[in-house]
Design an enzyme around this catalytic site. Structure first.
Site, PDB file in Angstrom:
ATOM      1  N   ARG A 184      -0.600   8.010  -0.043  1.00  0.00           N
ATOM      2  CA  ARG A 184       0.023   9.150   0.645  1.00  0.00           C
ATOM      3  C   ARG A 184       0.767   8.712   1.892  1.00  0.00           C
ATOM      4  O   ARG A 184       1.883   9.124   2.138  1.00  0.00           O
ATOM      5  CB  ARG A 184      -1.077  10.135   1.107  1.00  0.00           C
ATOM      6  CG  ARG A 184      -1.292  11.291   0.163  1.00  0.00           C
ATOM      7  CD  ARG A 184      -2.232  12.325   0.795  1.00  0.00           C
ATOM      8  NE  ARG A 184      -3.465  11.722   1.288  1.00  0.00           N
ATOM      9  CZ  ARG A 184      -4.684  11.995   0.791  1.00  0.00           C
ATOM     10  NH1 ARG A 184      -4.810  12.850  -0.208  1.00  0.00           N
ATOM     11  NH2 ARG A 184      -5.754  11.434   1.289  1.00  0.00           N
ATOM     12  N   GLU A 239      -9.968  14.329  18.176  1.00  0.00           N
ATOM     13  CA  GLU A 239      -9.634  15.218  17.058  1.00  0.00           C
ATOM     14  C   GLU A 239     -10.891  15.900  16.494  1.00  0.00           C
ATOM     15  O   GLU A 239     -10.886  17.093  16.219  1.00  0.00           O
ATOM     16  CB  GLU A 239      -8.951  14.369  15.984  1.00  0.00           C
ATOM     17  CG  GLU A 239      -8.659  15.056  14.669  1.00  0.00           C
ATOM     18  CD  GLU A 239      -8.266  14.008  13.604  1.00  0.00           C
ATOM     19  OE1 GLU A 239      -7.440  13.113  13.901  1.00  0.00           O
ATOM     20  OE2 GLU A 239      -8.800  14.073  12.484  1.00  0.00           O
ATOM     21  N   TYR A 240     -11.953  15.124  16.334  1.00  0.00           N
ATOM     22  CA  TYR A 240     -13.187  15.704  15.791  1.00  0.00           C
ATOM     23  C   TYR A 240     -13.669  16.852  16.680  1.00  0.00           C
ATOM     24  O   TYR A 240     -14.134  17.882  16.196  1.00  0.00           O
ATOM     25  CB  TYR A 240     -14.292  14.646  15.711  1.00  0.00           C
ATOM     26  CG  TYR A 240     -14.218  13.699  14.548  1.00  0.00           C
ATOM     27  CD1 TYR A 240     -13.002  13.345  13.980  1.00  0.00           C
ATOM     28  CD2 TYR A 240     -15.373  13.137  14.014  1.00  0.00           C
ATOM     29  CE1 TYR A 240     -12.949  12.449  12.917  1.00  0.00           C
ATOM     30  CE2 TYR A 240     -15.324  12.243  12.955  1.00  0.00           C
ATOM     31  CZ  TYR A 240     -14.112  11.901  12.415  1.00  0.00           C
ATOM     32  OH  TYR A 240     -14.059  11.016  11.374  1.00  0.00           O
ATOM     33  N   LYS A 278      -5.952   4.785  19.013  1.00  0.00           N
ATOM     34  CA  LYS A 278      -6.011   5.633  17.821  1.00  0.00           C
ATOM     35  C   LYS A 278      -7.455   6.074  17.540  1.00  0.00           C
ATOM     36  O   LYS A 278      -7.705   7.208  17.130  1.00  0.00           O
ATOM     37  CB  LYS A 278      -5.452   4.881  16.612  1.00  0.00           C
ATOM     38  CG  LYS A 278      -5.587   5.613  15.266  1.00  0.00           C
ATOM     39  CD  LYS A 278      -4.891   6.963  15.262  1.00  0.00           C
ATOM     40  CE  LYS A 278      -4.616   7.492  13.873  1.00  0.00           C
ATOM     41  NZ  LYS A 278      -5.744   7.539  12.978  1.00  0.00           N
ATOM     42  N   GLY A 306       0.867  -1.195   0.000  1.00  0.00           N
ATOM     43  CA  GLY A 306       0.000   0.000   0.000  1.00  0.00           C
ATOM     44  C   GLY A 306       0.888   1.223   0.000  1.00  0.00           C
ATOM     45  O   GLY A 306       1.548   1.514   0.985  1.00  0.00           O
ATOM     46  N   HIS A 336      -8.269   8.777  19.889  1.00  0.00           N
ATOM     47  CA  HIS A 336      -7.484   9.917  19.390  1.00  0.00           C
ATOM     48  C   HIS A 336      -8.262  10.655  18.306  1.00  0.00           C
ATOM     49  O   HIS A 336      -8.402  11.886  18.341  1.00  0.00           O
ATOM     50  CB  HIS A 336      -6.146   9.373  18.860  1.00  0.00           C
ATOM     51  CG  HIS A 336      -5.360  10.317  18.019  1.00  0.00           C
ATOM     52  ND1 HIS A 336      -5.665  10.561  16.694  1.00  0.00           N
ATOM     53  CD2 HIS A 336      -4.269  11.060  18.287  1.00  0.00           C
ATOM     54  CE1 HIS A 336      -4.795  11.429  16.203  1.00  0.00           C
ATOM     55  NE2 HIS A 336      -3.941  11.742  17.156  1.00  0.00           N
TER      56      HIS A 336
END
Lengths: 338, 338, 338, 338
Positions: free
Chosen positions: C10, C195-196, C188, C7, C191
């Site tokens: 980005r 973040e939202y 995560k 994969g 986390h």
């Protein structure tokens, strides 16, 4: 018609009474024989065990299960050896609609029909009737119509909805075939989710009315206390029992939940019998889970649920973190309770 | 008894009709003479201007003002030259209770009494009666009792609250003297704050029911779309008009607002006549301001208010910021609408 | 040490670059051979298919999978025939931690180790390093330490936490073995939930600053528009790019997300490139689901998620219901947009 | 340049130190002479009273007031007899911006300039510098530039914002002339409103991590306890001090507030020193009031504020109402705490 009822708690036994009064034949069973005695005195037929219960029911059998959601599957397992293809099991309790999907599929393998029926009405249902939200196969639900019609309140209890005409629909009688299996409990689930937020709305508003005299108290003037600019605006001493009473008539917020709140405040205006640890019993959670999974905003329903969690102390550590942060960046010490 | 009514909009004119039917004498005035014609035909006495209006009222006068909150002060100024000490002004509209405090003080200097009366009932009040929340001096409020009693629904409209006995109280008739000036509009303000959250609770729940078929749609599988793990759990197609109808009877969420929602959905199940820009008219805001000022948590009431702001696009820039942030940290591009 | 990377989007390709620069040997594979070319030029070894990829890795193999969560299981199935007992698979993407539990169990049957690694850092990770939250067996995680240490930012990037002394811990380097399988993605997940809400906090505050001139606009005075009592209090015209810039230094709200917001506003103060349809990609939802299931109040995290749903029009029907209710009880007509 | 500082608490005295270190001359005054001693030892000039303080300042005077918001007006009244036209008063504390509007107007009548300066930085400002949000007349603010520049952190503390080029702006130094009077405190107010929600976001997320082992506890199975379907999904025991540490580097949620949280958890992982009664000191409230008045949705900011109110028991009565309602409709009894 004939129906069997398993589970004779507050809900189940009142439902049997309502069915007996409507002329139905009720075979009843509960683990604790004492709970059967009163119903037998009213005309129900008691059963000694699940086998006896099933034996007493004519085929195709109609069995209504009215027990805590967590116990339904084991009761179904206990019943299965005594059932025959064509029988119908109705779960009238508070199962998660996803369990309905699993159960319906499993029972179909045995030729047994499954109906999920969300039942609202609480301890008042005997008198008021029960609001029934039903999921299952159309033919099976049709066959049970006399039972549903007897449990439901009937059309006459309130005024007809504007814009409705013609023959009275089943929904106007207080019961509705919502869709295939699971649809009944899905609608009941959302019903309860709404209920949490309705309750929270009244609770917040009444709590604010209780704070209407905030300006009459002496207020600390230290840096840890937000100032109240206009104490003269908060000088009221409102009688909440009277306020809820007056809202019952003619106001936009009139509702059955308000009627009950007025009951509670008439009995005990300070609600001293309650500490404020509020339980939640599943449906409210499932509603919010469904909102999140389907990408549907439901901030009121979810906040109402979270207020209950907080009432039980589940947010305390978050608050400790806030105090710790404030100490870290500003040297703020926590203020003790008054 | 005799009462003067200024302001003959939807609310004012219906209140005059209800008072006339109860045998009271009503002097009416509105800027637009057309709005008086119908009431005069029903027995009211019209006035040509404020001076004529006051002249036609016996002293001590009782004047009820039923106009938009923003216009009350100028009407009072217009009335003052024609009033005498001992007269009583009742503001039955939606004034902020803080304006009541100012007005009561100012009018007291002239010997004029002031009563604030929060009035709930909307377009249905003529038929159902109005729920009245009253603030003012006890003697003055007592004197107006026949008026309040005629406007209110009366005790017989619903069952008595459990735990109440003895003679029927005024609150049970549908009107309440809540306290000194401002108390009536304070209670009405919180009433409307509650109303917003009740409405939001039903709206969120029904919207979730509308999403019950989310699993039947094809779903994009790109990185900008959260996955739906179990589409098979969201396969329902629910009839919301029927669901609201069935909830009206026997359920815990039964309420007058639900009755109205059932009306609306019976008329137009898709609500195509509404785009979803929801107004708010002040009281909801004032309720939340009071919650904040008194340090009272009211997350449901406030979130319900904010949902209305958002419905009008007032949160759009916040959303643009979120998209801009996502682009900055993760290179995420906004997904266009379907 | 040697590692294989599947994969090369980005995230994956930047991680390979960072590992190459730290002296590790990287075998890379992606469906699209073009995405390998650049990395091969930097020293990576390309593979032609999964078999070739596995053949090029020394046993016991270490394979890092960096692909969309929905594709992980099928890639694992494709890899399995080419793996041997003792190999280790690391999922560095955004899988739900529950999938980790299932996968770890299934792979253990084959003698293959599984590590879940939540990876934060976005498009900036190549330069800043990645924050790694790791779940798995201790020995396996230890063995991968050189890889994690190279991907993480290292300790020197910021000042040491007060109260920490002694040798620098791995957490201070920017990676953490959080617990057994699933623990990495669980941490995560939360986390991202945080973040939202952080993003929402800035977005709401900046939107409010944008409304600081609300009093300068003409305001309708009809009954459908809440009045603004003191327009003179809202006369500001604030430069949001400058405000976010000044907050970056010395303020309590300084953060990396704020830095990014300042970037965005410096480039386009009106954010005209964004319409405000905000995606969510799973973790925020899973966080809120976990909050509800564990009975933990998380109103901010959940409201932030719901704001995103609403930004995409998923609350529109709820708003239509509100308008319909207002029409029913008060005859209120919706106001069109300005 | 020369500046006078009134108020030598945590904030004021650190600001004087920072100004002295930058070479400015500081005249200081505080009621308690002890708080002056240390600063005089560092080179400040102490004053014996307000008259002496003003006498020691060259005209046009520049006076910085750094005291609790509630005391500012009385100090200004005390200063006025000793001031001259052309002098400038700077309020660097946490006044409501509306007070700035009133004060600026009143002082202008005396020919005295007023500057409002929101100051962020807390106990860390001496070392990090202060973020300054300034409102007032342009010429006056320009004149004070050397003071602001010395208090602010300066541009070098962090990387430059992408998209910015050319000479470094004042905002990049850490201070900003936001607009006319009140604009500084308006921006600071919203800054604090955002701060509350940022804090709440971390607190909720960390609390959820603390509940990650919910499935390991025995769970009551009565009807008052919502079931946990998959206890095996909640078996983690996470080290929150380590988690906050690892998030400090490379993650999207890195921030100064997170740094402080890591400090707090490094010192006391259980936060036993805090009970969770969280104060709020005004700005958060004012932010939400402004949101409501301007019709701007701010559910996160407001919910964060309400969580603080609830942490202090202000929602308890609402919870009692919920329990009372549940008892009324379902006969539910409250469950005691574990």
């Amino acid at each position: 018609m004939q129906i069997g009822m398993i589970g004779l708690g507050r809900m189940g036994s009142n439902m049997v009474l309502r069915l007996l009064r409507a002329g139905h034949q009720c075979i009843v069973y509960a683990r604790n024989p004492d709970s059967m005695a009163g119903l037998v005195a009213e005309g129900a037929i008691g059963a000694s065990d699940l086998a006896d219960f099933c034996a007493k029911l004519e085929t195709p059998r109609h069995l209504w299960i009215m027990i805590p959601a967590g116990a339904v599957d084991s009761v179904i397992e206990g019943l299965l050896p005594h059932l025959s293809p064509g029988d119908t099991l109705i779960d009238g309790g508070n199962s998660h609609y996803r369990e309905d999907l699993v159960r319906a599929e499993r029972l179909a393998l045995e030729g047994i029909h499954y109906v999920d029926c969300g039942t609202s009405g609480g301890v008042w249902g005997l008198e008021r009737g029960y609001c029934l939200m039903i999921g299952g196969e159309t033919q099976v639900v049709e066959r049970l119509d006399p039972i549903f019609a007897s449990l439901a309140p009937g059309a006459d209890s309130i005024e007809r909805t504007a814009g409705r005409s013609g023959p009275v629909s089943r929904s106007e009688m207080g019961y509705l075939h919502c869709g295939p299996n699971g649809a009944g409990h899905f609608v009941k689930m959302v019903h309860n989710g709404i209920e949490y937020a309705l309750m929270g709305a009244y609770a917040e508003g009444l709590n604010l009315l209780k704070h209407a005299g905030a300006g009459r108290q002496d207020r600390a003037t230290d840096a840890e206390t937000a100032p109240l600019s206009h104490p003269e605006h908060y000088q009221y001493d409102l009688d909440l029992a009277e306020v809820t009473e007056v809202w019952r008539r003619g106001s936009v917020v009139a509702s059955w939940l308000l009627d009950l709140t007025a009951n509670a405040l008439a009995e005990d205006p300070e609600l001293k019998g309650f500490s404020g640890r509020v339980s939640d019993s599943g449906e409210g959670r499932w509603t919010c889970l469904a909102a999140i999974e389907t990408g549907t905003p439901a901030p009121l329903l979810t906040t109402a649920l979270y207020e209950r969690f907080s009432s039980r102390g589940e947010g305390d550590f978050a608050n400790q973190i806030l105090s710790a942060m404030r100490y870290q960046f500003g040297g703020h010490h926590e203020k003790p309770a008054d």
